[in-house]
Design an enzyme around this catalytic site. Structure first.
Site, mmCIF file in Angstrom:
data_model
loop_
_atom_site.group_PDB
_atom_site.id
_atom_site.type_symbol
_atom_site.label_atom_id
_atom_site.label_comp_id
_atom_site.label_asym_id
_atom_site.label_seq_id
_atom_site.Cartn_x
_atom_site.Cartn_y
_atom_site.Cartn_z
ATOM 1 C CD GLU A 102 -2.885 -1.269 2.636
ATOM 2 O OE1 GLU A 102 -2.807 -0.324 3.214
ATOM 3 O OE2 GLU A 102 -3.919 -2.110 3.050
ATOM 4 C CG HIS A 107 6.762 -0.921 4.756
ATOM 5 N ND1 HIS A 107 6.040 -0.273 3.570
ATOM 6 C CD2 HIS A 107 5.700 -1.339 5.142
ATOM 7 C CE1 HIS A 107 5.305 -0.785 3.605
ATOM 8 N NE2 HIS A 107 4.926 -1.623 4.354
ATOM 9 C CG HIS A 109 4.387 -5.434 7.695
ATOM 10 N ND1 HIS A 109 3.224 -4.362 8.503
ATOM 11 C CD2 HIS A 109 4.555 -5.022 6.308
ATOM 12 C CE1 HIS A 109 2.244 -3.875 6.985
ATOM 13 N NE2 HIS A 109 2.984 -3.920 5.992
HETATM 14 P P1 5GP Z 1 1.675 -2.124 3.139
HETATM 15 O O1 5GP Z 1 0.578 -2.836 2.732
HETATM 16 O O2 5GP Z 1 2.786 -1.180 2.860
HETATM 17 O O3 5GP Z 1 2.556 -3.304 3.519
HETATM 18 O O4 5GP Z 1 1.358 -2.464 5.026
HETATM 19 C C1 5GP Z 1 1.280 -0.254 4.897
HETATM 20 C C2 5GP Z 1 1.008 -0.389 6.238
HETATM 21 O O5 5GP Z 1 1.048 0.901 7.030
HETATM 22 C C3 5GP Z 1 -0.794 -0.930 6.602
HETATM 23 O O6 5GP Z 1 -0.353 -2.103 7.755
HETATM 24 C C4 5GP Z 1 -1.074 0.493 7.148
HETATM 25 O O7 5GP Z 1 -2.309 0.475 7.928
HETATM 26 C C5 5GP Z 1 -0.076 1.451 7.805
HETATM 27 N N1 5GP Z 1 -0.460 3.069 7.800
HETATM 28 C C6 5GP Z 1 -0.779 3.089 7.135
HETATM 29 N N2 5GP Z 1 -0.649 4.541 7.175
HETATM 30 C C7 5GP Z 1 -0.807 4.705 7.881
HETATM 31 C C8 5GP Z 1 0.234 6.223 8.757
HETATM 32 O O8 5GP Z 1 -0.323 7.135 8.630
HETATM 33 N N3 5GP Z 1 0.163 6.045 10.077
HETATM 34 C C9 5GP Z 1 1.597 4.405 10.511
HETATM 35 N N4 5GP Z 1 1.927 4.929 11.217
HETATM 36 N N5 5GP Z 1 0.617 3.456 9.694
HETATM 37 C C10 5GP Z 1 0.291 3.565 8.706
#
Ligand code: 5GP
Length: 122
Positions: A102, A107, A109
């Site tokens: 997203e 990053h 997790h």
């Molecule tokens: P992805 O899907 O890119 O691996 O994970 C993105 C993560 O970023 C998601 O778990 C989402 O909850 C987190 N996230 C999105 N926007 C923000 C934000 O503004 N602050 C924080 N702390 N986490 C965010």
């Protein structure tokens, strides 16, 4: 194809101090903060401060200092949160469309505090 990076992404804005975050640990090259929508009792995001879009972008182009700092900080976060040594955790990263990433800033997790279940749905 060359790696590209969108500096308007939300984690770039967090790094610029434009959006607040709940910091767990910060070093010269790395920031760890709590996920805004946690999927487990422990859900921390570890990001490099450099402009890398995905894991492979970071692995290919980051300096040795950045790569070492990132992984040492990951270890410190696990120790600080009491998940390792301990009951364990899951560290995952999504990349691109198929990975359903997203936020286009690399990053990791770090999830823990419960049994995480199967890695992916089959
Ligand atoms: P992805 O899907 O890119 O691996 O994970 C993105 C993560 O970023 C998601 O778990 C989402 O909850 C987190 N996230 C999105 N926007 C923000 C934000 O503004 N602050 C924080 N702390 N986490 C965010």
């Amino acid at each position: 194809m060359a790696h590209t990076y969108d500096p308007t992404n939300i984690f770039a804005r967090i790094l610029r101090g434009e959006i607040p975050n709940k910091t767990v640990l910060e070093t010269e090259h790395t920031l760890a903060f709590h996920d805004i929508n946690p999927a487990a009792p422990v859900h921390v995001l570890l990001i490099p401060k450099g402009a890398y879009a995905t894991f492979d972008h970071f692995a290919a182009e980051a300096s040795a200092d950045e790569i070492v700092d990132f992984h040492r900080t990951a270890a410190s976060v696990c120790a600080l949160l009491g998940i390792a040594p301990g009951e364990g955790y899951r560290a995952i990263t999504n990349a691109g469309a198929h990975g359903m990433q997203e936020v286009p800033h690399y990053h990791l997790h770090i999830l823990g505090g419960k049994v995480m279940g199967p890695l992916i749905q089959r």
